[in-house]
Design an enzyme around this catalytic site. Sequence first.
Site, PDB file in Angstrom:
ATOM      1  N   HIS A   1       0.826  -1.213   0.000  1.00 40.03           N
ATOM      2  CA  HIS A   1       0.000   0.000   0.000  1.00 40.03           C
ATOM      3  C   HIS A   1       0.855   1.256   0.000  1.00 40.03           C
ATOM      4  O   HIS A   1       2.046   1.220   0.310  1.00 40.03           O
ATOM      5  CB  HIS A   1      -0.977   0.000   1.186  1.00 40.03           C
ATOM      6  CG  HIS A   1      -0.339   0.087   2.537  1.00 40.03           C
ATOM      7  ND1 HIS A   1       0.120   1.267   3.068  1.00 40.03           N
ATOM      8  CD2 HIS A   1      -0.092  -0.866   3.470  1.00 40.03           C
ATOM      9  CE1 HIS A   1       0.616   1.038   4.282  1.00 40.03           C
ATOM     10  NE2 HIS A   1       0.506  -0.257   4.548  1.00 40.03           N
TER      11      HIS A   1
ATOM     12  N   CYS B   1       3.002  -4.762   6.746  1.00 37.13           N
ATOM     13  CA  CYS B   1       2.724  -4.593   5.318  1.00 37.13           C
ATOM     14  C   CYS B   1       3.966  -4.126   4.575  1.00 37.13           C
ATOM     15  O   CYS B   1       5.004  -3.863   5.174  1.00 37.13           O
ATOM     16  CB  CYS B   1       1.605  -3.564   5.128  1.00 37.13           C
ATOM     17  SG  CYS B   1      -0.029  -4.166   5.593  1.00 37.13           S
TER      18      CYS B   1
END
Length: 158
Positions: free
Chosen positions: A116, A132
């Site tokens: 992301h 992440c």
Amino acid sequence: MKLHLNIKEQQLTLIEPGRTTRFSISTAANGAGEQTGSGCTPRGLHIIRAKIGAGLPENAVFIGRRFTGEIYSSALAQSNPGRDWILTRILWLSGCEPGVNRLGNVDSMRRYIYIHGTPETEPMGVPASHGCIRMRNNDLLTLFNRVSVGTPLLIEES
């Protein structure tokens, strides 16, 4: 087409026929690991399970994979200190190796592991995420437009 992520080098490589593109990234501050709740970046073979955010503006803010209606700005950041910003697009990962990064307490998808976007103030090239894979928003837009659901991603420590 395939992706390769090198945790040690903090680099994501997109390998396409006749073309290779490298991106600087930021993986988990806690290092590599697969356990639920570890805050680590999982290793092994994954696929892109879902692409989220197509058509939204750069710096669109997501919570729970949903666009909040907000656009990231320094003023928004100041009013929400400590928030882990998920911006622009989400590439949601799913592990492919049962017992390694799929199913049970090691399931990357159930851990909500994504590639992301992140604020420009966040460093790239050094581990700093909560598990992440963070990317610069413009790099993420490039990647998002060139990969498809099902694209394989191999995450290795070196």
